[in-house]
Structure formats: structure tokens, C-alpha cells
Write a protein that holds these residues in place. Structure first.
Motif, short mmCIF file in Angstrom:
data_model
loop_
_atom_site.label_atom_id
_atom_site.label_comp_id
_atom_site.label_asym_id
_atom_site.label_seq_id
_atom_site.Cartn_x
_atom_site.Cartn_y
_atom_site.Cartn_z
N GLY A 93 12.66 7.26 -3.40
CA GLY A 93 11.66 7.64 -4.37
C GLY A 93 10.42 8.22 -3.71
N LYS A 94 9.47 8.60 -4.51
CA LYS A 94 8.25 9.24 -4.01
C LYS A 94 7.48 8.31 -3.07
N LEU A 95 7.03 8.87 -1.96
CA LEU A 95 6.19 8.13 -1.02
C LEU A 95 4.77 8.11 -1.55
N VAL A 96 4.24 6.93 -1.76
CA VAL A 96 2.87 6.77 -2.24
C VAL A 96 2.09 6.03 -1.16
N ALA A 97 1.18 6.75 -0.48
CA ALA A 97 0.41 6.15 0.61
C ALA A 97 -1.01 6.68 0.55
N THR A 154 0.82 -1.20 0.00
CA THR A 154 0.00 0.00 0.00
C THR A 154 0.85 1.25 0.00
N ILE A 155 2.16 1.12 0.28
CA ILE A 155 3.07 2.25 0.22
C ILE A 155 4.18 1.89 -0.76
N ALA A 156 4.35 2.71 -1.77
CA ALA A 156 5.33 2.38 -2.80
C ALA A 156 6.59 3.23 -2.63
N ARG A 210 -3.94 12.93 -6.55
CA ARG A 210 -4.43 12.58 -7.88
C ARG A 210 -4.15 13.66 -8.91
N ASP A 211 -4.37 14.92 -8.54
CA ASP A 211 -4.35 16.00 -9.52
C ASP A 211 -3.03 16.76 -9.60
N LYS A 212 -2.22 16.72 -8.52
CA LYS A 212 -1.01 17.53 -8.51
C LYS A 212 0.24 16.72 -8.20
N ASP A 213 0.12 15.40 -8.32
CA ASP A 213 1.25 14.51 -8.04
C ASP A 213 1.79 14.75 -6.64
N GLY A 214 0.87 15.04 -5.69
CA GLY A 214 1.26 15.32 -4.32
C GLY A 214 1.52 14.05 -3.53
N VAL A 215 1.99 14.22 -2.29
CA VAL A 215 2.28 13.10 -1.41
C VAL A 215 1.16 12.90 -0.39
#
Length: 572
Positions: A51-55, A21-23, A156-161
Motif C-alpha cells: 500500500g501507499k507509503l505514508v512517512a 509514523t509510517i503506514a 497534503r495537496d496531491k496525495d503524494g509520497v
């Protein structure tokens, strides 16, 4: 599945599996050198490599995802099964929180968890203005791009964290991955726990964390006891008492807990006489202790830790004032004097960290410390957000408690604190804020101490200048009172307190903070604070306090005591 690499004592590389769930997208090239301790500069490099935290919503996370490789170059903590309460042992994972981790599966259509759709959240964005380093004054708010905004769908819209769709929905009790990453990095920077399997979890502040910790280690049915300073944080005492836990006060001096008295209490514990089991937990505030203002030096902390190791005592380290450590008070060069310059503002953040007294967590080789940190005293109390750090076993049990109580801090708080601490200030900016705040509290402390030097009758009043925090503990020599022996300490205390109120000043009675309320106090004290009052108001307040003491002791303002000739003396 994303992986993270850690180095063990044996030098072998272990892969720690990060939940999907976190990339993290990181370089998998072989490590060419031994890992080095984490630094502020090193955090940027570590994040770049990960790399970017995706959660997303309710994403699982833990500190192992965010610690540096150097953090694993230690042995593991001890197990604490023998000290946990029956309630803590009985706690099971929350099935609904556990089910949220299944949302990682691509194409999964969820009819399971009751996660409201963010489309129905009536808040599209939140914005705030904050000061910027290094000066943090009003002018810094006027700089370009000073408005900080977090929107509903920034991921989703601004490539935010982080965004409101994630922050304002249900989450894991450990807290959001975004804030957990920040507090994990900060903890490693400051304390560098000397064992490998330490973890952090977000809290709703230290009071809530204390409530859960008490339930984890103490039980009414076992007739458990807890150790603390003989004068302790009143809210902590009010949290402990209704739980049916026996409170034992340890004597203190200007550096806080006395290790010798702590050892004596534990070595000579008589369960029959005490009516309670030998304590297994110590609750302490080592820096700027509330109410005494005492701060343990490095040597004292090690001595207290060693006594706890000897008697197998678990330590609850409550440190809301840790970063408000100040230079010694110099009445000839008071920081409150007009034109005084705070040269420490030029101190580097690295030097600032080096100047801090080591935490109990930083000397904890066993994992016997649960440290409680808070933003309440150094950012804003209303955030109701902080964090705990302890061994993996203890944090896992802590999470089991919060899953069924607070469920963790509010999403609003996490979103705003993330935007401030992570995206705006960063670790460097936050440390600069703490340096700035230390200067502010030094000026306030010195203003109050200047007023004490000017207005208090020193023949009957004494104090130790606080080295941290926001409280000043004033001792009144009750043995020199005209009615000593006729009136109790509590009666004299009440007389002075009532006189203070009549004169228009509130100073807290020392008896409000006594750990053992059923034991007659041996001293007379008042707690004052320099947290919020202006310098002018503090001067007037201390003058009124001095008048109340003089009135009770029969001392005229010109320094001559009234009353019988036998009691008459000159106040220097």
C-alpha cells in the motif's frame, strides 16, 4: 498498527511491527507459497501489496519495512562487540531524534522538538529536466511531461509520497523513509545479503561513511591498525592518518589484493615489532580500484573474504565504481573507433545484474562486511548521497554516530534523487541508465588505451587495461632509467611529473597513493583517468605524457635512445 510479514528458516510467519509514523496498508491473506527472490518486476507487486507509503516529518524507518519476505530466509549475522571501538560502544541514541517518534500520537500538541514550520520555508517547489530511458539523449528531455516537479505540500495537496515540507525539515539519521525504501530494494536486487538481519542507512557519500566506520572500529588509544591496498585512495589515507591509525599496505596485482600476502601479514603479525595491534579491519575498493584500476574477480573476492574470516577481520567494502564494469579491451575493435556500436545497450536489466561480479556483501555469511555505495560516480557527485549496508547491529551503531555528526544527507538531495530514481526512472530505468553509462565509460577507456598504444614507449611503460571504473594505472620500468641506482624511484617520478606539467598534462604520481608513506616504493607508477576529458584531449595528453617519459629516459621520439652507447636500445 501496520504489520509486515517475513518467513524464517523454520517456515513460521513472524510479524515485524512497523512504527506507526509510517503506514502500510497490506493484504493480510495467508501466504500460499514460499517467498521467491526479489526481482525488478516483483518490487511493483510488493509495493502494491504494502500500500501507499505514508512517512511524515522525521518519521522513523528501517530496512525491515521494505525488504521482501525472501530476505528473511537466512540465519542472523554474527555479533561484533569484540571489534567495536570504545567510542562506538559509548554512543547512545539521540534523545531528540527518539522523541520525534512520539509525534505519531493523534492529537499530540508538540512543544518539544525544534522542527521549524514548513510554512516558513521560502521554497514552494523544485523542478528539473532529466533524460529518459532507454537512450538517455537530449531528445528524451523533450518528450511530454519531462519536467519533474516536487512541491512543498505534495503529500497534503496531491496525495503524494514525498514533498519539500518533509524533505527540507529535520529527519532521522538513517535518511528519509522514501529514499531508504529505494536503496533497500536496490541492495536486495543486486547483493541479496545471505543473512536475515541486514539493514541500510543513507550517507553523505562514501568518504563521510568511511570516517564514521573508522571511528566505529579503530581507536588511537588502542594502537589500532587497518589493512588496505598498498596503493590506496589518497583521500581515504588522509582520513585515516590523522586518527592515529597504523596503515598496512597489502600487495596487489592486476586483480587487486593478493590473498596470500594478506594472510602472510596477519599470520606473522608481531605487535612489538609493528608497534601496533594486529589489524581487525580491511578497507578495500574491489571494483575499478582507485588508483590502480584493478578489479577483483569472483574467485579473488571469495579468497579475500576467506582470509578475513580466518583472522576475524571486518571488511569495509567501498564500491563507487561497481556498476562501471566493462568488457575486455580489444585494440582491434576499440569501442572508441568511429562507427563502433555498443550492442550491450540491448541487454536486459536481468542479464545486466547477472553479469556483475558478486559483491563482497553477497558472499558475506557472517555480517562482517559494511558495504558503502554512492551515487557520486554514477549519477552526480554533488548530490552527496549514498548508503551503507551491514548487519542490524553495525547499522544501529553507524546511525548513532551520524546522529551527532552529519545527521544524514541533505533534504534537497533526497528530494531530487527520490523524484529521479523512484518516481521517474524506477528500478528498471535506473538499471538501464547504468547500462548506458557503462557504454559511455567503455568508449572513454578505449580512447585512452588507444592513445597509450599509439604514443607510449612500451619498452619502459606497461599497463593492464582496466575492467571497471575510471582510472588507468601506468607502470614505468625505473630499472631501465639511465640514472637507475643514482636516482631514487621518487626522484625519477618527480622528474617525469615535472616534465609532464611543463608539457601541459597532469598525471598523478603513484607515490601519492602509497599506503605506507615511510616505506621506499618498489615501483614507479602514474595514475591517469578517462572520466571527463574528450577523446581528442586524451590523445594529446597521453602523447605529452609519452614525451615526458622519453625525455627522462633519454629516448628520442623516433624510437632511438640517446645517451651512452651501453644504454642505447631500440624502442619497439
Amino acid at each position: 498498527m501496520a504489520t509486515k510479514t517475513a518467513t524464517t528458516n523454520g517456515g513460521k510467519l513472524n510479524e515485524l511491527k512497523a512504527p506507526p509514523t509510517i503506514a502500510h496498508h497490506e493484504d493480510t491473506a495467508p501466504r500460499k507459497q514460499a517467498p521467491v527472490p526479489l526481482t525488478v518486476e516483483g518490487i511493483a507487486a510488493q509495493r502494491a501489496k504494502a500500500g501507499k507509503l505514508v512517512a511524515g516529518t522525521a518519521a522513523y524507518s528501517d530496512s525491515d519495512m521494505f525488504k521482501s519476505p525472501h530476505a528473511y530466509n537466512q540465519p542472523k549475522a554474527r555479533r561484533w562487540d569484540h571489534l567495536l571501538s570504545p567510542e562506538a560502544v559509548a554512543r547512545k541514541p539521540c534523545v531528540l531524534k527518539k522523541a520525534a517518534t512520539l509525534l505519531k500520537k493523534p492529537g499530540l500538541l508538540s512543544l518539544g522538538g525544534g522542527l521549524p514550520s514548513s510554512d516558513n520555508f521560502p521554497i514552494e517547489s523544485l523542478s528539473m529536466q532529466v533524460p529518459h530511458p532507454p537512450v538517455f539523449d537530449h531528445a528524451s528531455i523533450e518528450i511530454p511531461d519531462s519536467d519533474i516537479v516536487i512541491g512543498k505540500h505534495d503529500i497534503r495537496d496531491k496525495d503524494g509520497v514525498f514533498d519539500l515540507a518533509t524533505a527540507l525539515n529535520y529527519g532521522q539519521a538513517v535518511g528519509s523513509a522514501q529514499m531508504l525504501r529505494w536503496v533497500t530494494e536496490h541492495t536486495e536486487l543486486v547483493s541479496r545479503p545471505p543473512y536475515a538481519d541486514w539493514q541500510c542507512a543513507l550517507t553523505i557519500g562514501s568518504t563521510g561513511a568511511l570516517d564514521s566506520a573508522l571511528r566505529m572500529f579503530c581507536d588511537r588509544g588502542r594502537k589500532d591498525s587497518i589493512l588496505t591496498e598498498e596503493y590506496s585512495f589518497s583521500t581515504a589515507l588522509e582520513t585515516i592518518t590523522p586518527m592515529g591509525i597504523n596503515i598496512v599496505g597489502v600487495r596487489v596485482d592486476e586483480q587487486g589484493l593478493l590473498p596470500k600476502n594478506l594472510d602472510e601479514i596477519l599470520s606473522n603479525w608481531d605487535e612489538s615489532a609493528r608497534g601496533a595491534r594486529k589489524p581487525t579491519v580491511l578497507y578495500t575498493v574491489p571494483s575499478g580500484q582507485n588508483p590502480t584500476g584493478a578489479t577483483m574477480g569472483a574467485k579473488r573476492r571469495k579468497e579475500v573474504y576467506d582470509v578475513c574470516s580466518k583472522h576475524d577481520i571486518f571488511i569495509l567494502e567501498d564500491e563507487p565504481y561497481y556498476y562501471l564494469q566493462m568488457p575486455p579491451y580489444d585494440k582491434e575493435n576499440s569501442a572508441a573507433q568511429p562507427g563502433a556500436v555498443d550492442t550491450s545497450l540491448n541487454q536486459s536489466t536481468e542479464d545486466f545484474l547477472q553479469s556483475l561480479i558478486p559483491t563482497l556483501l553477497s558472499i558475506d555469511v557472517d555480517g562482517r562486511v559494511l558495504r558503502m555505495d554512492s551515487f557520486s560516480k554514477v549519477v552526480v557527485p554533488g548530490s552527496r548521497i549514498g548508503w551503507v549496508t551491514g548487519s542490524e547491529q553495525i547499522i544501529e551503531r553507524y546511525i548513532r554516530h551520524t546522529e551527532c555528526s552529519s545527521q544524514g544527507p541533505a533534504g534537497f538531495s533526497q528530494a531530487l534523487m527520490y523524484k529521479l530514481l523512484d518516481e521517474t526512472w524506477g528500478h528498471e530505468g535506473y538499471l538501464r541508465w547504468l547500462i548506458n553509462l557503462r557504454g559511455e565509460y567503455t568508449r572513454r577507456r578505449d580512447a585512452l588505451l588507444d592513445a597509450c598504444e599509439k604514443h607510449l614507449p612500451k619498452d619502459v611503460v606497461s599497463w593492464t587495461p582496466p575492467a571497471a571504473g575510471m582510472f588507468h594505472w601506468i607502470s614505468v620500468d625505473h630499472t631501465r632509467h639511465p640514472h637507475a641506482g643514482q636516482k631514487t624511484i621518487l626522484e625519477i617520478e618527480e622528474e617525469i611529473f615535472d616534465s609532464c606539467i611543463e608539457r601541459g598534462v597532469l598525471a598523478c604520481r603513484g607515490s601519492w597513493f602509497r599506503a605506507e608513506r615511510d616505506v621506499e616504493p618498489t615501483g614507479l607508477f602514474f595514475r591517469t583517468t578517462y572520466a571527463a576529458a574528450s577523446q581528442a584531449d586524451m590523445d594529446v595528453a597521453i602523447q605529452r605524457f609519452g614525451e615526458a617519459v622519453r625525455a627522462s629516459f633519454g629516448i628520442e621520439n623516433n624510437g632511438i635512445e640517446t645517451g651512452s652507447p651501453a644504454k642505447r636500445r631500440r624502442i619497439v
